[in-house]
Enzyme design. Structure first.
Site, PDB file in Angstrom:
ATOM      1  N   ASP A 162      -2.552   7.676   1.717  1.00  0.00           N
ATOM      2  CA  ASP A 162      -3.513   7.932   2.787  1.00  0.00           C
ATOM      3  C   ASP A 162      -3.383   9.397   3.164  1.00  0.00           C
ATOM      4  O   ASP A 162      -2.273   9.893   3.386  1.00  0.00           O
ATOM      5  CB  ASP A 162      -3.173   7.048   4.004  1.00  0.00           C
ATOM      6  CG  ASP A 162      -4.418   6.448   4.623  1.00  0.00           C
ATOM      7  OD1 ASP A 162      -5.306   7.235   4.985  1.00  0.00           O
ATOM      8  OD2 ASP A 162      -4.482   5.211   4.738  1.00  0.00           O
ATOM      9  N   ASP A 170      -8.801   9.638   5.323  1.00  0.00           N
ATOM     10  CA  ASP A 170      -9.098   9.060   6.643  1.00  0.00           C
ATOM     11  C   ASP A 170     -10.218   9.831   7.350  1.00  0.00           C
ATOM     12  O   ASP A 170     -10.188  11.068   7.402  1.00  0.00           O
ATOM     13  CB  ASP A 170      -7.813   9.143   7.479  1.00  0.00           C
ATOM     14  CG  ASP A 170      -7.892   8.369   8.772  1.00  0.00           C
ATOM     15  OD1 ASP A 170      -7.991   7.141   8.709  1.00  0.00           O
ATOM     16  OD2 ASP A 170      -7.843   9.003   9.846  1.00  0.00           O
ATOM     17  N   GLU A 205     -13.025   7.616   3.830  1.00  0.00           N
ATOM     18  CA  GLU A 205     -13.431   6.666   4.876  1.00  0.00           C
ATOM     19  C   GLU A 205     -14.528   7.324   5.700  1.00  0.00           C
ATOM     20  O   GLU A 205     -14.386   8.463   6.144  1.00  0.00           O
ATOM     21  CB  GLU A 205     -12.253   6.315   5.781  1.00  0.00           C
ATOM     22  CG  GLU A 205     -12.618   5.195   6.744  1.00  0.00           C
ATOM     23  CD  GLU A 205     -11.847   5.239   8.044  1.00  0.00           C
ATOM     24  OE1 GLU A 205     -11.752   4.196   8.692  1.00  0.00           O
ATOM     25  OE2 GLU A 205     -11.341   6.312   8.424  1.00  0.00           O
ATOM     26  N   HIS A 251      -6.642  -2.766   7.423  1.00  0.00           N
ATOM     27  CA  HIS A 251      -5.805  -2.796   8.621  1.00  0.00           C
ATOM     28  C   HIS A 251      -6.599  -2.584   9.918  1.00  0.00           C
ATOM     29  O   HIS A 251      -6.007  -2.597  10.992  1.00  0.00           O
ATOM     30  CB  HIS A 251      -4.733  -1.714   8.487  1.00  0.00           C
ATOM     31  CG  HIS A 251      -5.347  -0.348   8.388  1.00  0.00           C
ATOM     32  ND1 HIS A 251      -6.086   0.047   7.283  1.00  0.00           N
ATOM     33  CD2 HIS A 251      -5.396   0.674   9.257  1.00  0.00           C
ATOM     34  CE1 HIS A 251      -6.534   1.265   7.494  1.00  0.00           C
ATOM     35  NE2 HIS A 251      -6.137   1.678   8.677  1.00  0.00           N
ATOM     36  N   ASP A 252      -7.894  -2.340   9.813  1.00  0.00           N
ATOM     37  CA  ASP A 252      -8.701  -2.067  11.008  1.00  0.00           C
ATOM     38  C   ASP A 252      -9.587  -3.230  11.428  1.00  0.00           C
ATOM     39  O   ASP A 252     -10.260  -3.139  12.461  1.00  0.00           O
ATOM     40  CB  ASP A 252      -9.620  -0.855  10.761  1.00  0.00           C
ATOM     41  CG  ASP A 252      -8.844   0.446  10.740  1.00  0.00           C
ATOM     42  OD1 ASP A 252      -7.771   0.520  11.373  1.00  0.00           O
ATOM     43  OD2 ASP A 252      -9.309   1.395  10.085  1.00  0.00           O
TER      44      ASP A 252
HETATM   45  C1  NOJ Z   1      -9.200   5.186  10.477  1.00  0.00           C
HETATM   46  C2  NOJ Z   1      -7.945   4.420  10.215  1.00  0.00           C
HETATM   47  O1  NOJ Z   1      -8.194   3.438   9.240  1.00  0.00           O
HETATM   48  C3  NOJ Z   1      -7.521   3.836  11.534  1.00  0.00           C
HETATM   49  O2  NOJ Z   1      -6.474   2.917  11.390  1.00  0.00           O
HETATM   50  C4  NOJ Z   1      -7.124   4.979  12.416  1.00  0.00           C
HETATM   51  O3  NOJ Z   1      -6.813   4.489  13.703  1.00  0.00           O
HETATM   52  C5  NOJ Z   1      -8.246   6.010  12.547  1.00  0.00           C
HETATM   53  N1  NOJ Z   1      -8.881   6.299  11.298  1.00  0.00           N
HETATM   54  C6  NOJ Z   1      -7.713   7.303  13.093  1.00  0.00           C
HETATM   55  O4  NOJ Z   1      -6.887   7.908  12.134  1.00  0.00           O
END
Ligand code: NOJ
Length: 569
Positions: free
Chosen positions: A99, A207, A262, A335-336
């Protein structure tokens, strides 16, 4: 370096390290734990691992707040253990991507510690600092430079007395945004990339990469917007393409690596600006949120109820929108987001709906990602109090709701719908105490409560059951990997208007593949069109033990899914 685009044949497994496997018995997942599970990961048939952040971090956002980009969090191991993991993974044919979080750092990163200390030091201009609109500390009436909201924690600005200035944080206060307009910052990003690529990693998940370039005027946004105010001035900002091309030309082009960006609010059309193949290509693929119903990290914290037609439309837009010009990423969990069976499937038909969901995305064009625990059908947890959450975004979103006067019971209900804790409970390896997650003598408290259903839902139990979701994932991934049509074929949807079925056809390189997935607990009926004669097809996969047909049609049992193949067509 010639780009082989190996990622087009890859299937990734995502590890969120804190909850994957604890090797040293302190109740926190780590790389020693991963070492012991490499055979398991390889047994799934996947060909790569994406590690959520492994770096030293105060863990305000569980590693998405990095304090040191060149080391491993001591709770997780050391650089040496990481090298062992990398070697072990490569020996098993598993690529490894890291990441890369460069929109922001931790406020405990040495660069920021220096940067905030004065207006005159080596790192002074590494972050987005501005004078207040009204000078002075907030207690003395000072006001922030503009009216933007952060995504995680109130205003997007925090006052620093040592500089008598404010720093921008699009996420939490402990996640100050880097100033990517500073060439020294971009050079540092390149150094980070090279460091890991030279060690042998195979690429990066980048990210919130579409946020890295801010409109330098930092204008006020519409004051009536409830949240995410400011986003249009930093999402797809003015120099984002220039910076990403620079990273590609200066670093990535020298390695046969892959990148997935992302991109919280991106459409397929916009993704082409980043991913269209050609000399100016910036990233290999994007993580879109469009098929996830809502974006619980960003604008719309509460996931919308599942709507199959919306899900199909979103998938279709990306399948046909990118067509042959760019490559897709495919995922249902990370994970989100809450667990997909709890959101899009049915806990009552846990295994069946898990299979149908798997089928609905694993045969699309793109690179699939499977999140830890998804393959055994882990489900959402339950918070009895908001305070039991470990998720910075949950705390802050609930604080916002409370401020608006939302009653406590409703806050808890909404938190339970949206919290990222669902995806972050420890991996359920066995029915033993500690779910086989806790290492050593197994007596340590896990860092976060294990889902109480671990005695029923765990890897060991699934390994014993030939009809388990785990067995199905293995079969589906193996099937995907042996069928060129999945990589090369066109995409066509059938029964588009159906609110019960998702059916699509992939066609090309002499093969035709029909995927039919039911999303209902009732019986559903599917009749195949004449150009798909079921009697001439091979049934490659079915969520149930048998697959009766009636003429060129069949009834689907609750959440049943089937995959049919025609060869030499
Ligand atoms: C996206 C990540 O997947 C998430 O877990 C994170 O809180 C935010 N970006 C900020 O880095």
């Amino acid at each position: 370096m010639e780009r082989t685009r190996w990622y087009k044949d890859a299937v990734f497994y995502q590890i969120w390290p804190r909850s994957f496997c604890d090797g040293n018995g302190d109740g926190i997942g780590d790389l020693w734990g991963v070492l012991g599970k490499l055979d398991y990961i390889a047994s799934l048939g996947v060909t790569g691992i994406w590690f959520s952040p492994l770096y030293p971090s105060p863990q305000a956002d569980f590693g998405y707040d990095i304090a040191d980009y060149y080391d491993i969090n001591p709770e997780y191991g050391t650089l040496d253990v990481f090298r062992q993991v990398l070697e072990g993974a490569h020996e098993r044919g598993l690529r490894v991507i890291m990441d890369l979080v460069v929109n922001h750092t931790s406020d405990e990163c040495a660069w920021f510690v220096q940067s905030r200390s004065s207006r005159d030091n080596r790192y002074a201009d590494w972050y987005v600092w501005r004078d207040g609109r009204t000078p002075g500390a907030p207690e003395a009436g000072g006001t922030p430079p503009n009216n933007w909201d952060s995504l995680f924690e109130g205003d997007a600005w925090e006052y620093e007395p040592a500089r008598d200035q404010w720093y921008l944080h699009i996420f939490a206060k402990k996640q100050p945004d880097l100033n990517m307009d500073n060439p020294e910052v971009r050079a540092e990003v390149e150094r980070i990339m090279r460091f890991w690529l030279e060690m042998g990693v195979d690429g990066f998940r980048e990210d919130v990469i579409t946020y890295i370039s801010k409109d330098p005027a930092l204008p006020d946004d519409n004051p009536l917007k409830p949240a995410a105010r400011g986003m249009r001035f930093y999402d797809h900002g003015p120099r984002v393409h220039e910076y990403l091309r620079q990273f590609r030309h200066n670093v990535l082009d020298a390695y046969d690596c892959m990148t997935v960006g992302e991109a919280p609010m991106i459409s397929a059309q916009k993704a082409l600006e980043y991913c269209a193949e050609g000399p100016e290509q910036e990233l290999d693929m994007m993580f879109t949120f469009e098929h996830m119903g809502a974006d619980c990290v960003v604008t719309d914290w509460i996931p919308r109820p599942f709507d199959l037609r919306a899900y199909k439309r979103a998938l279709g837009r990306w399948q046909t929108g990118l067509a042959q010009d760019a490559w897709n990423s495919l995922y249902l969990e990370n994970h989100d987001h809450p667990r997909i069976i709890s959101r899009y499937g049915s806990e009552r038909y846990r295994v069946e709906s898990g299979k149908s969901l798997a089928c609905s995305y694993l045969f699309l064009r793109g690179t699939p990602f499977v999140y830890q625990g998804q393959e055994i059908g882990m489900t959402n947890t339950y918070l009895t109090r908001v305070e039991d959450s470990a998720d910075v975004s949950t705390f802050n979103q609930v604080a916002r709701l409370r401020k608006m006067g939302v009653p406590e019971a409703a806050c808890l209900r909404l938190a339970n719908r949206a919290t990222r804790d669902h995806a972050r409970t420890p991996m359920q390896w066995s029915a033993e105490p500690g779910a086989g997650f806790v290492g050593g003598d197994g007596t340590a408290q896990p860092w976060f409560p294990i889902n109480t259903n671990y005695r029923q839902i765990n890897v060991a139990a699934a390994e014993e059951d030939p009809d388990s979701l785990l067995a199905f994932y293995r079969e589906a991934i193996a099937l995907r990997r042996r069928l060129p049509v999945v990589r090369e074929g066109s995409y066509r949807e059938l029964k588009q208007a159906s609110a019960q079925l998702y059916a699509h056809v992939r066609e090309g390189v002499g093969q035709k593949l029909l995927v039919v997935c039911s999303f209902t607990g009732r019986t559903a009926y599917f009749s195949a069109p004449g150009d798909l004669p079921l009697a001439e097809a091979e049934l490659c996969l079915c969520g149930y033990e048998d697959a009766p047909t009636e003429g060129n049609a069949f009834f689907l049992r609750p959440y049943e899914c089937r995959v049919y193949l025609w060869q030499e067509v």
